[in-house]
Write a protein that holds these residues in place. Structure first.
Motif, PDB file in Angstrom:
ATOM      1  N   GLU A   1     -19.420  -2.406  -0.530  1.00 43.00           N
ATOM      2  CA  GLU A   1     -20.533  -2.064   0.371  1.00 43.00           C
ATOM      3  C   GLU A   1     -20.101  -2.187   1.827  1.00 43.00           C
ATOM      4  OE1 GLU A   1     -24.392  -3.592  -2.221  1.00 43.00           O
ATOM      5  OE2 GLU A   1     -23.091  -5.060  -1.263  1.00 43.00           O
ATOM      6  N   ALA A   2     -19.350  -3.249   2.107  1.00 42.98           N
ATOM      7  CA  ALA A   2     -18.901  -3.468   3.481  1.00 42.98           C
ATOM      8  C   ALA A   2     -17.988  -2.317   3.925  1.00 42.98           C
ATOM      9  CB  ALA A   2     -18.168  -4.803   3.587  1.00 42.98           C
ATOM     10  N   LEU A   3     -17.056  -1.939   3.069  1.00 38.24           N
ATOM     11  CA  LEU A   3     -16.127  -0.857   3.421  1.00 38.24           C
ATOM     12  C   LEU A   3     -16.892   0.447   3.638  1.00 38.24           C
ATOM     13  CD1 LEU A   3     -13.316   0.295   3.852  1.00 38.24           C
ATOM     14  CD2 LEU A   3     -13.085   0.552   1.374  1.00 38.24           C
ATOM     15  N   GLU A   4     -17.847   0.699   2.767  1.00 44.56           N
ATOM     16  CA  GLU A   4     -18.648   1.919   2.894  1.00 44.56           C
ATOM     17  C   GLU A   4     -19.360   1.955   4.245  1.00 44.56           C
ATOM     18  OE1 GLU A   4     -17.847   3.770   0.287  1.00 44.56           O
ATOM     19  OE2 GLU A   4     -18.791   5.328   1.505  1.00 44.56           O
ATOM     20  N   SER A   5     -19.915   0.818   4.632  1.00 46.65           N
ATOM     21  CA  SER A   5     -20.662   0.848   5.889  1.00 46.65           C
ATOM     22  C   SER A   5     -19.722   0.918   7.091  1.00 46.65           C
ATOM     23  CB  SER A   5     -21.666  -0.307   5.985  1.00 46.65           C
ATOM     24  OG  SER A   5     -20.988  -1.522   6.009  1.00 46.65           O
ATOM     25  N   VAL A   6     -18.490   0.447   6.940  1.00 47.25           N
ATOM     26  CA  VAL A   6     -17.495   0.641   8.008  1.00 47.25           C
ATOM     27  C   VAL A   6     -17.133   2.132   8.101  1.00 47.25           C
ATOM     28  CG1 VAL A   6     -15.080   0.234   8.656  1.00 47.25           C
ATOM     29  CG2 VAL A   6     -16.498  -1.690   7.884  1.00 47.25           C
ATOM     30  N   LEU A   7     -16.810   2.718   6.952  1.00 48.22           N
ATOM     31  CA  LEU A   7     -16.351   4.123   6.961  1.00 48.22           C
ATOM     32  C   LEU A   7     -17.451   5.069   7.437  1.00 48.22           C
ATOM     33  CD1 LEU A   7     -14.174   4.265   3.722  1.00 48.22           C
ATOM     34  CD2 LEU A   7     -13.412   4.123   6.093  1.00 48.22           C
ATOM     35  N   ASN A   8     -18.694   4.744   7.107  1.00 46.69           N
ATOM     36  CA  ASN A   8     -19.811   5.579   7.568  1.00 46.69           C
ATOM     37  C   ASN A   8     -19.912   5.646   9.085  1.00 46.69           C
ATOM     38  OD1 ASN A   8     -20.699   6.333   5.098  1.00 46.69           O
ATOM     39  ND2 ASN A   8     -22.149   4.640   4.876  1.00 46.69           N
ATOM     40  N   ARG A   9     -19.360   4.632   9.736  1.00 40.85           N
ATOM     41  CA  ARG A   9     -19.469   4.592  11.198  1.00 40.85           C
ATOM     42  C   ARG A   9     -18.175   4.998  11.894  1.00 40.85           C
ATOM     43  NH1 ARG A   9     -22.885   1.228   8.741  1.00 40.85           N
ATOM     44  NH2 ARG A   9     -24.955   1.047   9.657  1.00 40.85           N
ATOM     45  N   ALA A  10     -17.173   5.319  11.129  1.00 38.64           N
ATOM     46  CA  ALA A  10     -15.874   5.685  11.712  1.00 38.64           C
ATOM     47  C   ALA A  10     -15.705   7.201  11.665  1.00 38.64           C
ATOM     48  CB  ALA A  10     -14.748   5.000  10.939  1.00 38.64           C
ATOM     49  N   ARG A  11     -15.698   7.836  12.827  1.00 40.69           N
ATOM     50  CA  ARG A  11     -15.529   9.303  12.883  1.00 40.69           C
ATOM     51  C   ARG A  11     -14.226   9.624  13.592  1.00 40.69           C
ATOM     52  NH1 ARG A  11     -19.581   9.221  10.869  1.00 40.69           N
ATOM     53  NH2 ARG A  11     -21.751   9.719  11.249  1.00 40.69           N
ATOM     54  N   ALA A  12     -13.551  10.669  13.107  1.00 40.62           N
ATOM     55  CA  ALA A  12     -12.305  11.084  13.760  1.00 40.62           C
ATOM     56  C   ALA A  12     -12.602  11.450  15.208  1.00 40.62           C
ATOM     57  CB  ALA A  12     -11.708  12.279  13.032  1.00 40.62           C
ATOM     58  N   ARG A  13     -11.698  11.079  16.106  1.00 36.71           N
ATOM     59  CA  ARG A  13     -11.859  11.380  17.525  1.00 36.71           C
ATOM     60  C   ARG A  13     -11.538  12.846  17.791  1.00 36.71           C
ATOM     61  NH1 ARG A  13     -14.662   7.314  17.274  1.00 36.71           N
ATOM     62  NH2 ARG A  13     -14.249   5.438  18.461  1.00 36.71           N
ATOM     63  N   ALA A  14     -11.936  13.327  18.978  1.00 34.94           N
ATOM     64  CA  ALA A  14     -11.700  14.735  19.337  1.00 34.94           C
ATOM     65  C   ALA A  14     -10.203  15.032  19.305  1.00 34.94           C
ATOM     66  CB  ALA A  14     -12.266  15.003  20.726  1.00 34.94           C
ATOM     67  N   PRO A  15      -9.822  16.194  18.739  1.00 35.45           N
ATOM     68  CA  PRO A  15      -8.402  16.533  18.624  1.00 35.45           C
ATOM     69  C   PRO A  15      -7.718  16.671  19.983  1.00 35.45           C
ATOM     70  CG  PRO A  15      -9.740  18.001  17.269  1.00 35.45           C
ATOM     71  CD  PRO A  15     -10.690  17.207  18.116  1.00 35.45           C
ATOM     72  N   ILE A  16      -6.417  16.453  19.980  1.00 36.10           N
ATOM     73  CA  ILE A  16      -5.605  16.661  21.177  1.00 36.10           C
ATOM     74  C   ILE A  16      -4.430  17.566  20.796  1.00 36.10           C
ATOM     75  CG2 ILE A  16      -6.164  14.498  22.376  1.00 36.10           C
ATOM     76  CD1 ILE A  16      -3.591  13.309  21.165  1.00 36.10           C
ATOM     77  N   THR A  17      -3.884  18.266  21.804  1.00 39.82           N
ATOM     78  CA  THR A  17      -2.702  19.092  21.532  1.00 39.82           C
ATOM     79  C   THR A  17      -1.473  18.318  21.972  1.00 39.82           C
ATOM     80  OG1 THR A  17      -3.973  21.104  21.796  1.00 39.82           O
ATOM     81  CG2 THR A  17      -1.592  21.304  22.035  1.00 39.82           C
ATOM     82  N   VAL A  18      -0.517  18.205  21.056  1.00 41.96           N
ATOM     83  CA  VAL A  18       0.702  17.439  21.353  1.00 41.96           C
ATOM     84  C   VAL A  18       1.925  18.280  21.011  1.00 41.96           C
ATOM     85  CG1 VAL A  18      -0.377  15.193  20.920  1.00 41.96           C
ATOM     86  CG2 VAL A  18       0.746  16.387  19.035  1.00 41.96           C
ATOM     87  N   SER A  19       3.078  17.828  21.522  1.00 40.47           N
ATOM     88  CA  SER A  19       4.327  18.510  21.161  1.00 40.47           C
ATOM     89  C   SER A  19       4.595  18.225  19.686  1.00 40.47           C
ATOM     90  CB  SER A  19       5.476  17.993  22.004  1.00 40.47           C
ATOM     91  OG  SER A  19       5.823  16.686  21.581  1.00 40.47           O
ATOM     92  N   LEU A  20       5.410  19.084  19.104  1.00 40.67           N
ATOM     93  CA  LEU A  20       5.737  18.934  17.691  1.00 40.67           C
ATOM     94  C   LEU A  20       6.228  17.515  17.385  1.00 40.67           C
ATOM     95  CD1 LEU A  20       6.142  20.159  14.949  1.00 40.67           C
ATOM     96  CD2 LEU A  20       8.275  21.176  15.746  1.00 40.67           C
ATOM     97  N   ALA A  21       7.142  17.000  18.203  1.00 41.46           N
ATOM     98  CA  ALA A  21       7.706  15.668  17.936  1.00 41.46           C
ATOM     99  C   ALA A  21       6.625  14.592  17.983  1.00 41.46           C
ATOM    100  CB  ALA A  21       8.807  15.352  18.947  1.00 41.46           C
TER     101      ALA A  21
END
Ligand code: AMP
Ligand code: MG
Length: 405
Positions: free
Chosen positions: A6-26
C-alpha cells in the motif's frame, strides 16, 4: 499501519515523470526515451557481403573447382562499377555492396589465385548456395520503422542503435534531482573523529551513492542538527530538488522533529509508519508543485533501515520520475541454506547473500546484529523476505528475495 504494498502504491501514485529534455546521444546513457525513434535509413543500406571473398553467380559454381575472371575489387565504402556476368567474380570485402547479378559470396579462404595473379580466381571444391554470405538490404531495419519506443531504457546497445539511425540528440526524461539530508545531533562528518556520544554520518554518503547508482543527480545537504531552525533551513533547500531524502528524526524520540518541520513547510504527510522490519518509522509526504509534486522521504536513522526503505520506496519512486515503467520491486525465488525462526510480528527484509548451486538460486541469511549493523550488510547482496506470521523455516525452503546493487 499500512503494508509495504500500500505504501509503495501511494508513493508511485504521486511520482510523475518530469518534462522531457533533449540531450546529446552520449548524455542519453542510462536515461529513458521520451519519444519514439524512427529510422531514416535501411540497414543494411544495400545487399552486402558478410565476409571477405568473391561475389559470384552460384550457377557458375555448380561444379567446383572452377576458375573465374576477376572483374573488379570492391572495398567497404565503395560501390561496384559494373554488373557481374557469367564466368566472372568480384573481389569483395566485408560490408561492401554486392554487384548486380551476383547471388552468392565465396569466402576468400575457399579460393586461390590462378598463377598467383589477382586477375583470376579458382574456387575450391565446395557447394555454393544462392544467397550465401549475403545480407539483403533492410534485413535489420527499414527506413520509417520505429526502432525504439518511448519508455525504452537507453543502454550502450541503444546508444549504438540511435547512432545507426542518425540521432545525435534524443529526447529523454531527465534524471531526478535527489537531495540527501542526514539529521542528528550525534553525527559528525566522515573526516572527523567522533567524540563522546558521537558517531560518523554513514547514511549521508551511503544514500548519496544509492541515489547515484539509481541514476539520480545527488545533492548533498550534509548534516542537519536536531533543532527547528537548522532543519527548517536545510529542508527548505532540499525542497528545491525533485526528491528530498532525510535520514533520522522520524521515530518517537524527543528530538525527532522531522515530521513537524516538514508540516510547517507545507509538506503534506501521506503516511508515517509502515508494517515493516526494519524501517517501520518511515515517513512519506508531498509538496505540491506545478512542475510535479516534490516527494519527501523521512527514512529511519539506522543505516540498515535506511537502506531497506530506500530500496522499497525511494528507488521505485526515482524510477517513475525518470520515466521508467519497470518500477516495482524485482523479486526472485531462492532456497534457504539455513534454518530460520521468524518471529513474525512484521514482514521482514533480512540481509542475505545469493548464490548459485547446481543451477539453483540459494540464499544464505547473514548473522545480522540489527539495524545499526552496516558491517554485516556489506556481505549482503539481497534482502530475504519473510511475510508476517510466526514460522519456522528450514534449509531448502523457497523464499522471495529482493536484490540490491
Ligand atoms: P533516529 O532515526 O534519528 O532515531 O536514529 C536511529 C539510530 O540511527 C540512532 O542510533 C542514530 O544514531 C542512528 N543514525 C541516525 N542517523 C545516522 C546516520 N546518518 N548515520 C549513521 N547512523 C545514524
Ligand atoms: Mg536522530
Amino acid at each position: 499501519m499500512i503494508s509495504v504494498e500500500e505504501a509503495l502504491e501511494s508513493v508511485l501514485n504521486r511520482a510523475r515523470a518530469r518534462a522531457p529534455i533533449t540531450v546529446s546521444l552520449a548524455e542519453g546513457l542510462g536515461r529513458v526515451l521520451a519519444e519514439d525513434i524512427t529510422s531514416d535509413i535501411d540497414s543494411p543500406p544495400h545487399d552486402k557481403s558478410l565476409v571477405d571473398g568473391y561475389a559470384v553467380l552460384a550457377a557458375d559454381a555448380k561444379t567446383t573447382p572452377v576458375e573465374l575472371v576477376v572483374s573488379e575489387e570492391v572495398m567497404a565504402g565503395e560501390t561496384p562499377s559494373r554488373p557481374l556476368t557469367t564466368g566472372e567474380a568480384t573481389r569483395i570485402m566485408t560490408g561492401a555492396p554486392i554487384p548486380v547479378g551476383a547471388d552468392a559470396i565465396v569466402m576468400v579462404e575457399q579460393t586461390e589465385l590462378v598463377d598467383g595473379s589477382a586477375a583470376a580466381v579458382r574456387l575450391a571444391k565446395q557447394q555454393v548456395q544462392v544467397g550465401q554470405h549475403i545480407m539483403r538490404r533492410a534485413t535489420s531495419l527499414r527506413r520509417g520503422d520505429v526502432v525504439l519506443s518511448k519508455g525504452a531504457r537507453v543502454r550502450p546497445i541503444e546508444i549504438g542503435l540511435l547512432a545507426e539511425v542518425g540521432r545525435p540528440k534524443v529526447s529523454v526524461f531527465p534524471p531526478p534531482k535527489v537531495a540527501v539530508l542526514s539529521t542528528g545531533n550525534e553525527l559528525v562528518p566522515v573526516g572527523d573523529s567522533p567524540g563522546a556520544g558521537q558517531i560518523r554520518n554513514s547514511n549521508g554518503p551511503m544514500l548519496g551513492a544509492l541515489v547515484q547508482r539509481a541514476g539520480g543527480c545527488h545533492i548533498d545537504l550534509g548534516i542537519g542538527r536536531d533543532d527547528q531552525d537548522s532543519l527548517t533551513q536545510l529542508v527548505g533547500q532540499g525542497l528545491q530538488a525533485d526528491v528530498l531524502v532525510l535520514s533520522g528524526g522520524v521515530s518517537a524520540g524527543a528530538l525527532d522533529l522531522v515530521p513537524g518541520v516538514l508540516a510547517s513547510l507545507g509538506v503534506a504527510q501521506v503516511f508515517h509508519k509502515v508494517d515493516l522490519k526494519p524501517g517501520k518509522p518511515v515517513w512519506f509526504g508531498v509538496l505540491a508543485d506545478p512542475t510535479g509534486d516534490k516527494l519527501v522521504f523521512g527514512l529511519p536513522g539506522n543505516p540498515v533501515s535506511s537502506l531497506v526503505c530506500f530500496e522499497l520506496f525511494v528507488r521505485p519512486a526515482m524510477a517513475r520520475l525518470a520515466g521508467w515503467s519497470a518500477d516495482r520491486l524485482a523479486t526472485q525465488v531462492a532456497r534457504l541454506t539455513n534454518d530460520h525462526q521468524h518471529r513474525g510480528d512484521r514482514p521482514t527484509y533480512f540481509p542475505a547473500r545469493l548464490g548459485l548451486v547446481d543451477g539453483q538460486s540459494q540464499v544464505e541469511l547473514l548473522a545480522w546484529k540489527g539495524s545499526a549493523d552496516l558491517r554485516t550488510l556489506s556481505s549482503a547482496d539481497c534482502l530475504a523476505f519473510f511475510p508476517k506470521g510466526e514460522r519456522a523455516y528450514h534449509a531448502g525452503d523457497e523464499i522471495d528475495v529482493v536484490r540490491f546493487p
